[in-house]
Scaffold this motif. Structure first.
Motif, PDB file in Angstrom:
ATOM      1  N   UNK A  62     -14.170 -33.154  13.756  1.00 61.30           N
ATOM      2  CA  UNK A  62     -14.859 -32.215  14.638  1.00 61.30           C
ATOM      3  C   UNK A  62     -14.303 -30.844  14.306  1.00 61.30           C
ATOM      4  N   UNK A  63     -15.174 -29.949  13.871  1.00 62.91           N
ATOM      5  CA  UNK A  63     -14.776 -28.582  13.535  1.00 62.91           C
ATOM      6  C   UNK A  63     -15.376 -27.661  14.584  1.00 62.91           C
ATOM      7  N   UNK A  64     -14.539 -26.903  15.229  1.00 62.12           N
ATOM      8  CA  UNK A  64     -14.986 -26.050  16.348  1.00 62.12           C
ATOM      9  C   UNK A  64     -15.845 -26.864  17.318  1.00 62.12           C
ATOM     10  N   UNK A  65     -15.435 -28.072  17.590  1.00 61.10           N
ATOM     11  CA  UNK A  65     -16.058 -28.997  18.545  1.00 61.10           C
ATOM     12  C   UNK A  65     -17.468 -29.423  18.164  1.00 61.10           C
ATOM     13  N   UNK A  66     -17.749 -29.431  16.869  1.00 60.39           N
ATOM     14  CA  UNK A  66     -19.004 -30.005  16.372  1.00 60.39           C
ATOM     15  C   UNK A  66     -18.623 -31.118  15.409  1.00 60.39           C
ATOM     16  N   UNK A  67     -19.259 -32.280  15.548  1.00 57.94           N
ATOM     17  CA  UNK A  67     -18.945 -33.385  14.653  1.00 57.94           C
ATOM     18  C   UNK A  67     -19.383 -33.074  13.226  1.00 57.94           C
ATOM     19  N   UNK A  68     -18.559 -33.472  12.276  1.00 54.20           N
ATOM     20  CA  UNK A  68     -18.857 -33.297  10.854  1.00 54.20           C
ATOM     21  C   UNK A  68     -18.530 -34.612  10.147  1.00 54.20           C
ATOM     22  N   UNK A  69     -19.493 -35.171   9.425  1.00 52.56           N
ATOM     23  CA  UNK A  69     -19.230 -36.396   8.676  1.00 52.56           C
ATOM     24  C   UNK A  69     -18.378 -36.068   7.453  1.00 52.56           C
ATOM     25  N   UNK A  70     -17.644 -37.083   6.979  1.00 56.27           N
ATOM     26  CA  UNK A  70     -16.869 -36.919   5.733  1.00 56.27           C
ATOM     27  C   UNK A  70     -17.858 -36.938   4.589  1.00 56.27           C
ATOM     28  N   UNK A  71     -17.943 -35.834   3.858  1.00 59.17           N
ATOM     29  CA  UNK A  71     -18.902 -35.781   2.763  1.00 59.17           C
ATOM     30  C   UNK A  71     -18.777 -34.483   2.013  1.00 59.17           C
ATOM     31  N   UNK A  72     -19.851 -34.146   1.314  1.00 60.08           N
ATOM     32  CA  UNK A  72     -19.823 -32.975   0.434  1.00 60.08           C
ATOM     33  C   UNK A  72     -20.174 -31.683   1.149  1.00 60.08           C
ATOM     34  N   UNK A  73     -20.531 -31.775   2.416  1.00 57.30           N
ATOM     35  CA  UNK A  73     -20.912 -30.590   3.172  1.00 57.30           C
ATOM     36  C   UNK A  73     -19.779 -29.565   3.182  1.00 57.30           C
ATOM     37  N   UNK A  74     -20.106 -28.319   2.820  1.00 54.02           N
ATOM     38  CA  UNK A  74     -19.082 -27.277   2.783  1.00 54.02           C
ATOM     39  C   UNK A  74     -18.838 -26.726   4.181  1.00 54.02           C
ATOM     40  N   UNK A  75     -17.589 -26.644   4.543  1.00 55.86           N
ATOM     41  CA  UNK A  75     -17.200 -26.068   5.830  1.00 55.86           C
ATOM     42  C   UNK A  75     -16.670 -24.666   5.609  1.00 55.86           C
ATOM     43  N   UNK A  76     -16.909 -23.804   6.581  1.00 60.27           N
ATOM     44  CA  UNK A  76     -16.244 -22.497   6.579  1.00 60.27           C
ATOM     45  C   UNK A  76     -15.222 -22.524   7.697  1.00 60.27           C
ATOM     46  N   UNK A  77     -13.960 -22.436   7.317  1.00 63.13           N
ATOM     47  CA  UNK A  77     -12.885 -22.547   8.302  1.00 63.13           C
ATOM     48  C   UNK A  77     -12.226 -21.198   8.506  1.00 63.13           C
ATOM     49  N   UNK A  78     -12.087 -20.803   9.762  1.00 60.62           N
ATOM     50  CA  UNK A  78     -11.470 -19.526  10.088  1.00 60.62           C
ATOM     51  C   UNK A  78     -10.077 -19.770  10.638  1.00 60.62           C
ATOM     52  N   UNK A  79      -9.227 -18.788  10.502  1.00 51.48           N
ATOM     53  CA  UNK A  79      -7.886 -18.831  11.066  1.00 51.48           C
ATOM     54  C   UNK A  79      -7.968 -19.179  12.549  1.00 51.48           C
ATOM     55  N   UNK A  80      -7.194 -20.173  12.978  1.00 54.98           N
ATOM     56  CA  UNK A  80      -7.164 -20.519  14.396  1.00 54.98           C
ATOM     57  C   UNK A  80      -8.213 -21.529  14.818  1.00 54.98           C
ATOM     58  N   UNK A  81      -9.096 -21.945  13.921  1.00 55.95           N
ATOM     59  CA  UNK A  81     -10.108 -22.945  14.260  1.00 55.95           C
ATOM     60  C   UNK A  81      -9.445 -24.272  14.601  1.00 55.95           C
ATOM     61  N   UNK A  82     -10.097 -25.019  15.482  1.00 60.23           N
ATOM     62  CA  UNK A  82      -9.651 -26.362  15.826  1.00 60.23           C
ATOM     63  C   UNK A  82     -10.405 -27.369  14.965  1.00 60.23           C
ATOM     64  N   UNK A  83      -9.655 -28.285  14.354  1.00 60.70           N
ATOM     65  CA  UNK A  83     -10.251 -29.382  13.596  1.00 60.70           C
ATOM     66  C   UNK A  83      -9.676 -30.659  14.189  1.00 60.70           C
ATOM     67  N   UNK A  84     -10.522 -31.593  14.574  1.00 64.24           N
ATOM     68  CA  UNK A  84     -10.024 -32.827  15.170  1.00 64.24           C
ATOM     69  C   UNK A  84     -10.364 -34.009  14.279  1.00 64.24           C
TER      70      UNK A  84
END
Lengths: 166, 97
Positions: free
Chosen positions: B67-89
């Motif tokens: 979960x990136x910024x409280x949105x579910x993300x499947x494990x895969x090739x999808x590119x994430x944009x991660x910012x300083x301080x973001x929550x990843x669960x």
């Protein structure tokens, strides 16, 4: 005359024992002829083993946002649903106790009944809460997986998995 | 200035807060930790980075999502944009209700 009654969504995570009266009072309305309630309770057995209780934990901030999305979804599907109340326990829930209560009100019973049924199914699929089943004589316990959850071992279509559902 | 990848790509890093729940918290022994990650990364690469930190997470196989910024993300090739301080669960299969 239709008043502009403000529809409410109340979500609560608590370590306290659930109060059915509280959830009923939260959704009661003189504009509604029906309140539909679901209570999920802790069974005392799973596959022949005696269960003494469940330990719940949650990604609390995301539970709030996911329940908000779920309620919005419900209100799109059943627009007459007036008030929504979902209480879920955290921490230890002993066998026989209730772990989740969902209550909804609507002018006529059909929408509240359908929406409550949909709600518990969607909660099990999408809301970030986990439970560990603790057995008599076994301190380790076992993390359960809802068959509704798309990334578990037991998918909805006929899987076995580690869950004895409500 | 020469970056790790050469002249064209300058790899930027941010620090995210990784949260572990349920079985993943038992396997890592950690509930939350800061992790430096590239600001552009696939979810699979992010998962592999967490596996390198905590090899016991492999016991989850790929029965999990993030979960990136409280949105579910499947494990895969999808590119994430991660910012300083973001929550990843790390999100094992759910069992609410």
């Amino acid at each position: 005359m239709e008043g502009a009654e403000k529809k409410s969504d109340v979500f609560k995570l608590s370590r306290d024992i659930l109060s059915i009266q509280e959830v009923v009072d939260t959704v009661s309305s003189t504009s509604c002829g029906a309140i539909s309630i679901f209570l999920g309770t802790t069974r005392d057995s799973f596959e022949g083993r005696r269960v003494i209780g469940l330990e719940y934990e949650a990604y609390e901030a995301m539970v709030q946002s996911e329940l908000g999305k779920l309620s919005a979804d419900i209100r799109t599907r059943w627009p007459t649903v007036t008030h929504v109340c979902i209480h879920h326990r955290l921490g230890w829930v002993g066998a026989g106790e209730a772990s989740v209560a969902i209550a909804m009100s609507s002018p006529h019973r059909h929408d509240a009944q359908q929406a409550v049924q949909y709600c518990i199914n969607q909660l099990k699929a999408n809301v970030p809460i986990w439970k560990k089943e603790v057995y008599a004589g076994d301190e380790e316990g076992s993390w359960k997986e809802n068959k509704e959850c798309a990334w578990g071992r037991a998918k909805e279509a006929g899987g076995e998995g580690g869950e004895g559902g409500t | 200035m020469k970056s790790v990848l050469g002249d064209e790509a300058l790899l930027r890093f941010g620090k995210v807060c990784v949260l572990y729940f349920a079985k993943s918290a038992e396997l890592t022994g950690v509930r939350a930790e800061p992790v430096a990650v590239p600001t552009s990364i696939s979810s699979r690469e992010l998962w592999q980075q967490l596996l390198r930190r905590h090899p016991r997470l492999s016991l989850l196989q790929e029965q999990l999502v993030l979960a990136v910024r409280q949105q579910y993300v499947a494990i895969g090739d999808q590119t994430l944009t991660l910012n300083d301080g973001d929550e990843v669960a790390v999100v094992p299969p759910l069992s609410g209700g």
